[in-house]
Design a protein around this motif. Structure first.
Motif, mmCIF file in Angstrom:
data_model
loop_
_atom_site.group_PDB
_atom_site.id
_atom_site.type_symbol
_atom_site.label_atom_id
_atom_site.label_comp_id
_atom_site.label_asym_id
_atom_site.label_seq_id
_atom_site.Cartn_x
_atom_site.Cartn_y
_atom_site.Cartn_z
ATOM 1 N N PRO A 190 -0.744 8.405 1.884
ATOM 2 C CA PRO A 190 -0.782 9.738 1.264
ATOM 3 C C PRO A 190 0.494 10.518 1.558
ATOM 4 O O PRO A 190 1.178 10.274 2.550
ATOM 5 C CB PRO A 190 -1.995 10.402 1.936
ATOM 6 N N GLU A 235 -12.135 9.609 11.133
ATOM 7 C CA GLU A 235 -11.893 9.433 9.709
ATOM 8 C C GLU A 235 -10.783 8.408 9.485
ATOM 9 O O GLU A 235 -9.676 8.561 9.995
ATOM 10 C CB GLU A 235 -11.489 10.769 9.073
ATOM 11 N N PRO A 236 -11.045 7.345 8.710
ATOM 12 C CA PRO A 236 -10.008 6.341 8.456
ATOM 13 C C PRO A 236 -8.919 6.889 7.537
ATOM 14 O O PRO A 236 -9.168 7.739 6.684
ATOM 15 C CB PRO A 236 -10.776 5.204 7.783
ATOM 16 N N LEU A 237 -7.710 6.416 7.743
ATOM 17 C CA LEU A 237 -6.594 6.792 6.891
ATOM 18 C C LEU A 237 -6.716 6.051 5.573
ATOM 19 O O LEU A 237 -6.828 4.826 5.538
ATOM 20 C CB LEU A 237 -5.271 6.442 7.572
ATOM 21 N N HIS A 238 -6.703 6.780 4.462
ATOM 22 C CA HIS A 238 -6.855 6.156 3.147
ATOM 23 C C HIS A 238 -5.530 5.597 2.663
ATOM 24 O O HIS A 238 -4.524 6.303 2.615
ATOM 25 C CB HIS A 238 -7.381 7.175 2.134
ATOM 26 N N LEU A 239 -5.511 4.312 2.329
ATOM 27 C CA LEU A 239 -4.337 3.658 1.782
ATOM 28 C C LEU A 239 -4.615 3.253 0.342
ATOM 29 O O LEU A 239 -5.655 2.664 0.046
ATOM 30 C CB LEU A 239 -3.976 2.423 2.599
ATOM 31 N N GLU A 240 -3.684 3.566 -0.529
ATOM 32 C CA GLU A 240 -3.822 3.213 -1.941
ATOM 33 C C GLU A 240 -3.160 1.858 -2.207
ATOM 34 O O GLU A 240 -1.969 1.679 -1.992
ATOM 35 C CB GLU A 240 -3.162 4.283 -2.815
ATOM 36 N N SER A 241 -3.960 0.897 -2.660
ATOM 37 C CA SER A 241 -3.423 -0.434 -2.951
ATOM 38 C C SER A 241 -2.613 -0.390 -4.242
ATOM 39 O O SER A 241 -3.098 0.064 -5.281
ATOM 40 C CB SER A 241 -4.566 -1.444 -3.080
ATOM 41 N N SER A 289 -5.014 14.186 9.046
ATOM 42 C CA SER A 289 -5.641 12.864 8.978
ATOM 43 C C SER A 289 -4.835 11.823 9.725
ATOM 44 O O SER A 289 -5.241 10.679 9.860
ATOM 45 C CB SER A 289 -5.794 12.431 7.513
ATOM 46 N N TYR A 345 0.829 -1.194 0.000
ATOM 47 C CA TYR A 345 0.000 0.000 0.000
ATOM 48 C C TYR A 345 0.869 1.252 0.000
ATOM 49 O O TYR A 345 2.014 1.238 0.465
ATOM 50 C CB TYR A 345 -0.908 0.040 1.236
#
Length: 301
Positions: free
Chosen positions: A24, A43-49, A37, A21
């Motif tokens: 940001p 708010e969940p931390l957004h992870l880019e797969s 964040s 992953y």
């Protein structure tokens, strides 16, 4: 940006997933901002797969990056595999298992695998699945050395000395931490006995290899100064100045920390501040601690 690897079991109990992953982009201002964040909020931390690893044979116990960040070691309960990574692909260089000579406690209910890259050589790493230590040649992808029965029970952690080549420590269920010189493996150089139960983790200070921390199922964290096994000579203080300091031995347990209420599984030293380390226990509690000032002065002066 930061890259992280997460291992998980899919809905199929026989299928294991490992994914790379991307976090940001972050700056120091982002982290310190009240609206960041990265703070604990709803708010969940957004992870880019980015990449999924193929052909994972079992639950992953250990993930280790090398210094370049291009190679990764994935160690499961039954094998160790070396991978080359980019942000778009994961290529397996090779895998070793019991069929290749690894000493693995396949019938042991608490089977555990751990590996560590050698920071002084890009061509080898250490791994263990039992009470033995294997040194792996990454060019040939075979076992170049084995220290059989290094402990009386399963090894739970391996860490190379960051400053002194051919030296590593191991932590074990036998409640000890052992120092090894890979040129003379008949006996450990030193054995530390400071825990009442399994030792889950032992880590060198990345700047001053006289210092290390160990932690285990007894909920304790021990901070050690082991100068006789380090890259720096121990210079005793002048007895005429202070008789008590003059008798200060080179190898001591500096302090025991009992701020956890559950088994302590993880230790991490700060990569930027030589005197700060964090420990993580089973209940999710993270504790930050400093090396005592008196100990700093003994190392620096």
């Amino acid at each position: 940006s930061s890259l992280i690897i997460i291992s998980d079991q899919s809905k199929d109990i026989n299928n294991f997933e490992v994914t790379l992953y991307k976090m940001p982009n972050q700056t120091l201002e982002d982290i310190e901002s009240p609206e960041s964040s990265y703070t604990f909020n709803d708010e969940p931390l957004h992870l880019e797969s980015l990449v999924k690893f193929d052909d994972i044979d079992n639950s992953i116990q250990s993930v280790k990056w090398n210094k370049s960040g291009q190679n990764v070691l994935l160690t499961s309960t039954t094998s160790t595999s070396l991978w080359t990574l980019t942000e778009s692909s994961a290529k397996k260089i090779g895998r070793l298992s019991a069929e290749d000579g690894l000493d693995i406690n396949i019938d042991y209910n608490w089977c555990y695998g751990i590996s560590a890259f050698d920071p002084h050589s890009s061509n080898q790493y250490a791994t263990s699945f039992s009470n033995s230590i294997h040194i792996i040649d990454t060019k040939q992808l075979n076992i170049s050395m084995t220290i059989s029965n290094a402990h009386s029970s399963t090894i739970r952690d391996i860490d190379y000395n960051p400053n002194k080549p051919l030296t590593l420590i191991t932590a074990s269920e036998d409640r000890t931490v052992k120092f090894w010189d890979l040129r003379h493996t008949k006996e450990p150089v030193k054995t530390l006995q400071g825990h009442y139960h399994w030792v889950w983790s032992a880590k060198y200070n990345p700047f001053h290899d006289q210092l290390l921390a160990s932690a285990g199922c007894d909920s304790l964290v021990n901070l050690w100064r082991i100068a006789t096994c380090s890259s720096a000579p121990w210079l005793e203080n002048d007895k005429s100045d202070n008789e008590e300091q003059g008798n200060d031995p080179p190898d001591v347990k500096v302090r025991t920390i009992d701020q956890h209420e559950d088994s302590v599984y993880g230790i991490a030293w700060s990569p930027s501040d030589a005197w700060i380390y964090a420990t993580l226990s089973f209940d999710g509690r993270i504790v930050l601690n400093h090396v005592p000032s008196t100990e700093k002065y003994k190392i620096l002066l």
